[in-house]
Design an enzyme around this catalytic site. Structure first.
Site, PDB file in Angstrom:
ATOM      1  N   LYS A  71      14.691   6.224  29.319  1.00 18.22           N
ATOM      2  CA  LYS A  71      14.102   5.004  29.892  1.00 18.22           C
ATOM      3  C   LYS A  71      14.511   4.912  31.359  1.00 18.22           C
ATOM      4  O   LYS A  71      15.663   5.193  31.704  1.00 18.22           O
ATOM      5  CB  LYS A  71      14.587   3.780  29.115  1.00 18.22           C
ATOM      6  CG  LYS A  71      13.885   2.487  29.496  1.00 18.22           C
ATOM      7  CD  LYS A  71      14.365   1.326  28.633  1.00 18.22           C
ATOM      8  CE  LYS A  71      13.644   0.031  28.974  1.00 18.22           C
ATOM      9  NZ  LYS A  71      14.104  -1.102  28.145  1.00 18.22           N
ATOM     10  N   SER A 103      10.460  -3.587  25.997  1.00 22.87           N
ATOM     11  CA  SER A 103      10.150  -2.960  27.265  1.00 22.87           C
ATOM     12  C   SER A 103      10.302  -1.434  27.262  1.00 22.87           C
ATOM     13  O   SER A 103       9.820  -0.790  28.196  1.00 22.87           O
ATOM     14  CB  SER A 103      11.071  -3.548  28.339  1.00 22.87           C
ATOM     15  OG  SER A 103      12.423  -3.224  28.075  1.00 22.87           O
ATOM     16  N   SER A 149      13.981  -4.817  23.093  1.00 21.34           N
ATOM     17  CA  SER A 149      13.246  -3.804  23.853  1.00 21.34           C
ATOM     18  C   SER A 149      13.284  -2.383  23.290  1.00 21.34           C
ATOM     19  O   SER A 149      12.533  -1.524  23.735  1.00 21.34           O
ATOM     20  CB  SER A 149      13.736  -3.782  25.298  1.00 21.34           C
ATOM     21  OG  SER A 149      13.219  -4.896  25.978  1.00 21.34           O
TER      22      SER A 149
END
Lengths: 488, 98, 484
Positions: free
Chosen positions: A80, A155, A179
């Site tokens: 990420k 996210s 997330s």
């Protein structure tokens, strides 16, 4: 397409270590895959093909020379883009950090490098991890591999979509209010948010420090246990990292949950929950019962206040964490004009941040400002105590708590971007674990209308073993099978 | 109709935005004003809870006293000009103050 | 101009002292030895506030701060917290300062306490640990410069902030308070106050119970008296012209020696304090406090008492000497080499102090060692130089750092000790001044003329006592001769 694209990490590692598969060939085929599907899915912000192939060749050499290799021997991992990687730009999906190249590695990245993992690239996300759909990325939205018109969740949407579509075998995400679990649920993969303090946050670009953890996003529970074992370790650089003995979580992958007590959380089936989701999750509960577990409904009264409390705390902390982005020391700076410093800052931040980030900073600033602190931030932190107590009581009665990860199925891209509050509502079932600091996992438990449903399991602090055991047993006995169109 | 007691005025939004050093346009102000009031109204749900004698959970862990030794480690080897957008010599160049 | 009585002035100080004896910064392992280093070379991702980095508290900084709190009679918190103080400024890498707070659930390192100055207690409100910001510089002045240069080497240096109650009534008291504080910190060995910028303060002043004005940016305690005097005169003038003093923050301009109002929106500060989520609480046990207390060195007040007892100094003299650790050390080292402590203290509190005051420097900035002083005192004892000559020797030593015997030799300052040599000169003078000799025989007062001639001939290098003896000896021979 070679079949090993579909394989979980532990199979890949076994083959590379046995010299049945060259790490280089495997990594190259992952990039082949990326070339084919990335244009539709957009899971990555930055690809590091040259570095990855170089690392793969090094690993192949090590294997050939029978040198010691790490536990992630040659496996391709998507990171990420809010986790700092030395020498590789780390953007947080923000214009503000579009060209930011950290001169340091996050502790988890050092761990992955030590274990011979191969970094594929940096995965897309909501800007500064603020969102539940990966639509709030400066680089554009990621698409759900199961339905390209829909969001992958967020996210950590890029990480989950990459794993789901075979563009990475493993991924790291971060979870501040869901997330990791949200995109895992929406993309039909496994996502685990560890207990607060289990995984070092050093190098994780902070959104809300007191809530977030880095965790694995994987194809199955075994991979999840493997990746967790590699990243969970005490880090003196992180005050909130707990000093406990290193664990091999794969030893908890036991297909036996006979006699376990499951609490089905009533508040997780509230009015916003779609029928398809409810049905799918209750079916999973029935399945678990077949494996010898007992279940009972339980109500955690203060969970109804979890979502507003979460947002108040997260926004407040974010308003302070993101103050450092002023364009002076690094990051985006407006072209040279003769404005004074305050004006330059205000413009750097106006153009460097997206709408959602600005909304949250302004609200967080408000919640901390004179006269409002008690009403918002302090009050929310007190409610957090109440929520923690509710969980403590529940875990006296139950081994694990279960419910849906998401109240709804993946929604269409653009459907909720205009209404922030509606978007926030998606997190209603995931934020309680962050507020209480407890571990929580999302595993696929079925499909409805061709869209994935995720089952959420929560355990007391540092009882990741319980999560993995329940999740493993479920997955082993009731595998969710669906054909991903874009695979074929 | 529920009374929306916690409304935030446009003037307040402007001054908060200044405090946060974020320039906002007229259009953004209109949009934010509507959205932020909706969100704050939703947040007011927590007013229902009596938290009088409840301590806050600033930290979910019970960790205390995490310290380090006073031992020097190397500083960054990169030159500041490789990191900061604008530099002058070895200094970071900032806009004028007054 | 009517005089405002001192009782009508209230001064409170907020002092920031660097813990200069630490090797590293407060929250990262960068070297804290930032002075005279190239800009932005002692920085790391943590003190630059780069994304994803986290602070970790320096254990020694905590110990040093506890020591200071004990020395200032403060009550140390059992469980202290760090808070974020949020405000934007280009010298702050994170645009918040990790500090401490005493409201909103905050618990700073210590509360209460006092420092004794001239028999008066100045109360301390709180003591806290925090990080120093970086340093800004300008092309010309802050107002005219078209850009700002930032050096972050200083960012993250450990500071203790000491906030007093408004207990001081004159600028001089404020200066004495700071001197005493500095002496305490130096005795503890936690801070070297002579390092540039190591002790800075903000002052708040109110006159006749009027509005409080805060003066920021006072960069040393030498400046504090100046800044306060200016500000008091400014406020006094306003009051006399019937203008109300407004509550505001002003900056001390060291170059122009005036306080200026920097009226900007920044004045409406709202620091949005909240607990630092990245630092866990610090528990300070009674045992730890006890342990630190036992290891603490002698403090100025104890030392002052000891000076009175051990060296039989007057309390006033002892007070003056212990106001500065360097001065007290100089005294004690000298006393080890020379057993007339009062003689030493006379020179230190007299000649030395006025020289230091004139130059605006500290005793340890001199190239002079206790041995210099002691050697000089021994030359006096041996009669080699007179007390008067010693003064000029001292001035030379202060300027050049040369040893006293070298100066005496160079300048030919030795006293003439050879009585035979003196007799010869006296004989010559008597021959040249027959009338004066006659006068002196009959009138004892007339001897002074002959003395004057002798001093002139020897350039004053002769001991007046010996001079008188030799002249009288010669006169008595002559008078015997005359009367017989």
């Amino acid at each position: 397409m070679p079949s090993y694209i579909k394989l979980p990490a532990y199979e890949i590692i076994k083959r590379i270590k046995a010299q049945e598969l060259m790490a280089e060939d495997y990594i190259a085929s992952l990039y082949e895959r990326i070339k084919k599907v990335e244009k539709d899915i957009r899971a990555y912000i930055t690809l590091t093909e040259d570095l990855a192939l170089k690392k793969a060749r090094e690993i192949d050499k090590k294997v050939k020379k029978r040198e010691k290799t790490g536990r992630l021997c040659g496996v391709g991992i998507a990171i990420k883009d809010n986790i700092c990687t030395r020498g590789i730009r780390t953007t947080c999906a923000s214009h503000m950090l579009e060209n930011f190249v950290p001169p340091y590695d996050a502790t988890v990245i050092s761990r992955i490098k030590d274990e011979d993992g191969v970094i594929m690239g940096k995965a897309n996300m909501d800007e500064f991890a603020m969102g539940s759909s990966t639509e709030f990325s400066y680089f554009g939205p990621t698409h759900n591999p199961w339905d390209l018109e829909r969001v992958p969740g967020g996210s950590s949407g890029g990480s989950a979509a990459a794993v789901a579509s075979g563009m990475a075998t493993l991924a790291l995400g971060s979870d501040t209010g869901g997330s990791i679990r949200c995109p895992a649920s929406f993309c039909s993969v496994v996502g685990l948010k560890p207990t607060y303090g289990l995984v070092s946050r050093f190098g994780l670009i902070a959104y809300a420090n007191s809530l977030e953890q880095i965790g694995p996003i994987t194809k199955d529970v075994r991979d999840c246990a493997l990746l967790l074992s590699c990243i969970a370790s005490h880090d003196p650089l992180d005050n909130t990292s707990v000093d406990r003995p290193q664990e091999d979580y794969t030893k908890y992958l036991i297909d036996d949950i006979d006699g376990m007590k499951l609490g089905v959380v009533k508040e997780f089936f509230g009015e916003g929950t779609q029928d398809y989701v409810e049905k799918g999750v209750l079916e999973a509960v029935t399945n678990l019962e077949e494996l010898g577990t007992d279940h009972q409904e339980i109500s955690l009264k203060n969970l109804q206040y979890a979502l507003p409390s979460y947002y108040i705390i997260a926004m407040s902390e974010a308003s302070s964490n993101l103050a450092r982005y002023d364009g002076l020391r690094y990051g985006y700076r407006i072209p040279n004009k003769s404005y004074d410093w305050s004006t330059v800052y205000s413009k750097d931040r106006r153009f460097g941040f997206g709408f959602e980030v600005k909304r949250r900073i302004i609200l967080g600033t408000f919640a901390l400002s004179a006269g409002y602190y008690e009403e918002y931030y302090l009050k929310a932190q007190k409610i957090r105590t109440l929520i923690k107590r509710d969980f403590d009581i529940a875990f006296k009665k139950f081994d694990v708590l279960i419910g849906p990860t998401m109240p709804i199925l993946p929604f269409k891209i653009g459907e909720k971007v205009q209404d922030p509050l509606e978007m926030y509502m998606c997190d209603v079932d995931s934020v309680p674990a962050n507020l209480a600091g407890i571990p929580s996992i999302s595993i696929p438990c079925g499909f409805s209308k061709g869209l994935p449903i995720g089952l959420q399991i929560m355990a007391p602090p540092f009882r990741e073993d319980l999560l993995l055991r329940v999740a493993f047993s479920f997955q082993k006995n009731f595998p969710v099978s669906a054909k991903l169109r874009s695979y074929e | 109709m529920v009374e929306r007691k916690k409304a935030i005025s446009k003037e307040q939004i402007e001054s908060i935005a200044w405090l946060a050093r974020i320039e906002i346009s007229k259009k953004e102000l209109e949009l934010f004003s509507r959205q932020l009031n909706d969100i704050l109204f939703y947040f007011s749900k927590i007013d229902e809870v009596n938290t009088k004698s409840i301590p806050p959970s600033y930290h979910v862990l019970d960790l205390v006293n995490v310290l380090r030794k006073d031992e020097v480690k190397p500083s960054l080897s990169e030159d500041i000009s490789q990191i900061a957008p604008q530099t002058k010599g070895k200094f970071v160049k900032a806009p004028r103050m007054a | 101009m009517s005089k405002i009585k001192s009782v009508e002035i209230k001064i409170g100080l907020e002092v920031h002292c660097q813990l200069t004896n630490l090797k590293t910064k407060l929250f990262c392992s960068c070297s804290s030895d930032y002075r005279e280093k190239e800009p932005n070379t002692l920085i790391c991702p943590i003190c630059m506030g780069m994304p994803g980095t986290l602070p970790v508290l320096n254990e020694k900084a905590l110990e040093d701060a506890i020591m200071v709190a004990i020395a200032l009679n403060s009550k140390i918190s059992e469980r202290m917290l760090f808070f974020r103080k949020n405000y934007f400024y280009p010298d702050m890498p994170k645009n918040f300062q990790i500090s401490q707070y005493d409201k909103a659930g905050g618990v700073p390192l210590a509360l209460g306490g006092y420092i004794q100055i001239n028999g008066k207690r100045v109360r301390i409100r709180r003591i806290q640990l925090e990080e120093d910001p970086g340093k800004l510089s300008y092309e010309g002045t802050i107002e005219s410069s078209t850009y700002t240069l930032v050096d972050y080497n200083r960012a993250g240096i450990s500071l203790i902030e000491i906030v007093t109650e408004p207990d001081m009534e004159t600028p001089k008291e404020a200066r004495l308070f700071l001197e005493k504080l500095r002496s305490i910190l130096e005795h503890l060995g936690v801070s070297n106050g002579s390092l540039e910028g190591s002790m800075r303060c903000d002052a708040n002043i109110s006159l006749r119970g009027g509005k409080r004005v805060e003066v920021k940016n006072i960069s040393s305690f030498k400046e504090v008296e100046r800044a306060l005097n200016f500000e008091i005169t400014r406020q006094k003038n306003l009051i006399e012209r019937g203008i109300a003093v407004g509550q505001e923050t002003r900056h001390w301009d060291e170059v122009r020696r005036i306080t200026i109002s920097l009226r900007t929106k920044e004045e409406e500060q709202d620091y949005r304090y909240f607990p630092e989520p990245d630092l866990v609480p610090v528990i300070i046990s009674k045992d730890q406090i006890k342990k630190i207390e036992q290891s603490m060195p002698e403090l100025p007040d104890e030392r002052r008492k000891r000076f009175v007892e051990q060296y039989h100094l007057s309390p006033q003299t002892a007070e003056i000497l212990t106001r500065s650790k360097a001065m007290a050390d100089f005294f004690e080292e000298s006393a080890k080499l020379y057993d007339k402590p009062r003689e030493i203290s006379n020179w230190l509190t007299g000649e030395f102090l006025s020289y230091l005051h004139d130059k605006g420097i500290e005793i340890d900035e001199l190239t002079l060692s206790p041995k210099h002083l002691v050697d000089m005192l021994k030359l006096i004892d041996e009669g080699i130089i007179s007390r008067k000559m010693a003064r000029s020797v001292l001035q030379d030593m202060l300027l050049t750092g040369k040893m006293p015997d070298a100066i005496v030799k160079e300048k030919g300052l030795e006293k003439i000790l050879d009585r035979e040599y003196v007799r010869k000169i006296v004989e010559k003078i008597f021959k040249e001044n027959p009338q004066a000799v006659k006068d002196a025989i009959v009138d004892k007062k007339a001897i002074n003329y002959l003395m004057g001639q002798l001093m002139k001939a020897t350039e004053g290098k002769i001991d007046p006592k010996m001079a008188g003896e030799v002249i009288r000896e010669r006169l008595s021979k002559l008078s015997k001769f005359a009367t017989s």
